[in-house]
Design an enzyme around this catalytic site. Sequence first.
Site, mmCIF file in Angstrom:
data_model
loop_
_atom_site.group_PDB
_atom_site.id
_atom_site.type_symbol
_atom_site.label_atom_id
_atom_site.label_comp_id
_atom_site.label_asym_id
_atom_site.label_seq_id
_atom_site.Cartn_x
_atom_site.Cartn_y
_atom_site.Cartn_z
ATOM 1 N N ALA A 310 0.623 -1.273 -0.063
ATOM 2 C CA ALA A 310 -0.058 0.108 0.163
ATOM 3 C C ALA A 310 0.838 1.167 -0.015
ATOM 4 O O ALA A 310 1.926 1.438 0.581
ATOM 5 C CB ALA A 310 -1.032 -0.051 1.265
ATOM 6 N N GLY A 312 0.290 1.239 -3.368
ATOM 7 C CA GLY A 312 0.115 0.650 -4.628
ATOM 8 C C GLY A 312 1.076 1.336 -5.612
ATOM 9 O O GLY A 312 0.815 0.824 -6.938
ATOM 10 N N GLY A 313 1.803 2.349 -5.297
ATOM 11 C CA GLY A 313 2.410 3.071 -6.447
ATOM 12 C C GLY A 313 3.409 2.384 -7.111
ATOM 13 O O GLY A 313 3.537 2.168 -8.193
ATOM 14 N N GLU A 330 -0.524 -6.950 1.477
ATOM 15 C CA GLU A 330 -0.614 -5.669 2.458
ATOM 16 C C GLU A 330 -1.418 -6.065 3.474
ATOM 17 O O GLU A 330 -2.509 -6.768 3.554
ATOM 18 C CB GLU A 330 -1.516 -4.474 1.654
ATOM 19 C CG GLU A 330 -1.913 -3.463 2.921
ATOM 20 C CD GLU A 330 -0.650 -2.689 3.349
ATOM 21 O OE1 GLU A 330 -0.821 -2.361 4.568
ATOM 22 O OE2 GLU A 330 0.417 -2.659 2.853
ATOM 23 N N ASP A 375 9.595 -3.809 0.043
ATOM 24 C CA ASP A 375 9.482 -2.096 0.534
ATOM 25 C C ASP A 375 8.953 -2.463 1.905
ATOM 26 O O ASP A 375 7.846 -2.009 2.182
ATOM 27 C CB ASP A 375 8.248 -1.541 -0.392
ATOM 28 C CG ASP A 375 8.362 0.025 -0.131
ATOM 29 O OD1 ASP A 375 9.185 0.389 0.478
ATOM 30 O OD2 ASP A 375 7.471 0.474 -0.775
ATOM 31 N N CYS A 428 12.531 4.001 3.069
ATOM 32 C CA CYS A 428 12.397 5.225 2.772
ATOM 33 C C CYS A 428 13.143 5.897 4.259
ATOM 34 O O CYS A 428 12.619 6.764 4.691
ATOM 35 C CB CYS A 428 11.133 6.030 2.756
ATOM 36 S SG CYS A 428 10.012 5.464 3.970
#
Length: 480
Positions: A310, A312-313, A330, A375, A428
């Site tokens: 999520a 979802g990009g 997710e 991710d 990130c």
Amino acid sequence: MAQCTVRSSHCPTICASCSADPQPAAAPASLRVSVTASRSRAPRAHTAHRPPPPPPPSDSLAYALQQAAVLVDAVLAGGNLNEHWEALLGANPEWSDATRGAVRDLSWGTLRDYGRGDAVLKRLLDKPLAAPYHALLLVAVQRMETRPDQVHTVVDQAVQAVGATAPGLRGVVNAVLRNVVRRADEVDAWRRQDEEALHRHPRWWVERLRKAWPAQWEAAVAAGNSHPPMCLRVNRRRSTPAAVVAEFAAAGIAARVVGEDGVLLDRPLAVARVPGFAEGVVSVQDAGAQHAARWLGAQAGDRVLDACAAPGGKAAHVLELADVELTALELDPRRARRIDENFTRLGVTGRVVIDDARQPARWWDGRPFQRILADVPCSASGVARRNPDIKWLRRAPDLARFAALQAEIIDALWQTLARGGTMLYVTCSVFDEENRAQIAAFCRRHDDAERLLIEGRPEQQLLPTADHDGFYYALLRKRP
């Protein structure tokens, strides 16, 4: 605020136990505002003879200060800024665009300017105010610093804002803010002498960056304090970056191509005003995040897993680039709905599964994936300018907890990867514990893992810049 492992999240000041560095002398007691003295006039129940003051008009600065303080106070109490913002919008559907913009700008700005207000208030108050009113002062002080042409208006409007709920504190708020104006040179000195106020980041955060990136840390901190850029990802099935830039130029929107699929706007726009967004021509995605799909390198026919997918990009970007069989995994059902919404808008197809990446026995059908995009959850330290509550909520011990969770996830995902397949590890974050050290430890645990180069490097650490946020990438191959 300095790191403190025992303080309450409401603690609004840096106390002696929170800092190893000697603090500059506080203002003389005679020049500080006494909160104790004001308590005889503190908020109390209104009688029939003294009705409460009316609330500020919703189009006033006083109202915007008041509502921004609600958000700031929620974050200082440990809340998530975006969740409280959505709740506040839901409770006030009548707000105009101007009111929404003002409240957001004040609250995000106050949180982004970590430590600036506290460096001043701890010297001007003999004791901290109750949390909601301390938050109001933080918002007002930030507005005074960023809009010096409005300082006298801000003082007046902040007094009105506090008077609506705590008339007894009007004198305190007025005195504190007028001191900020009168003693501007001292205020500047206090901020320069306070490392957290100077860098607008927690001290432990700055120390880690300084150690890991001695030549780049100052630029990374400065970028992390700036307003984030707005970058779009062009859906390659529907257009090209050059064509989108040309269309934007015709509409009076200045933009330029970045990377292979990105378009960077000179000035951010509301998503509803972005040409082609509703039609699935473009998506909002930071330029640094757009590397994920390209570096994963999925080919037509591959079975691909995007874990922790999520909103979802990245999964959608993979599907825009290649005809693959993609599973988007997710844990949070609410966030998983956004994956489906994005797939529908962009005209791509993938399978969305709601489950825990650490429990493949519950969701994996036994067929290996050729590509895995891991991710993983992280400190989000690389995107703090978009989510400024992160600087207030994170603590140094959190990194070890994130690292442990990340290790669980990638160890579990590795079981589902085909021999000869690749896993792209992404965070990130800008902290080594979640990045370089995490991958080094993984390779020690798995002798069938080998590092692959990404554009000639064994890893890619993107620190925040004017063009993109902070991300970390490492590409691992499972030996045949």
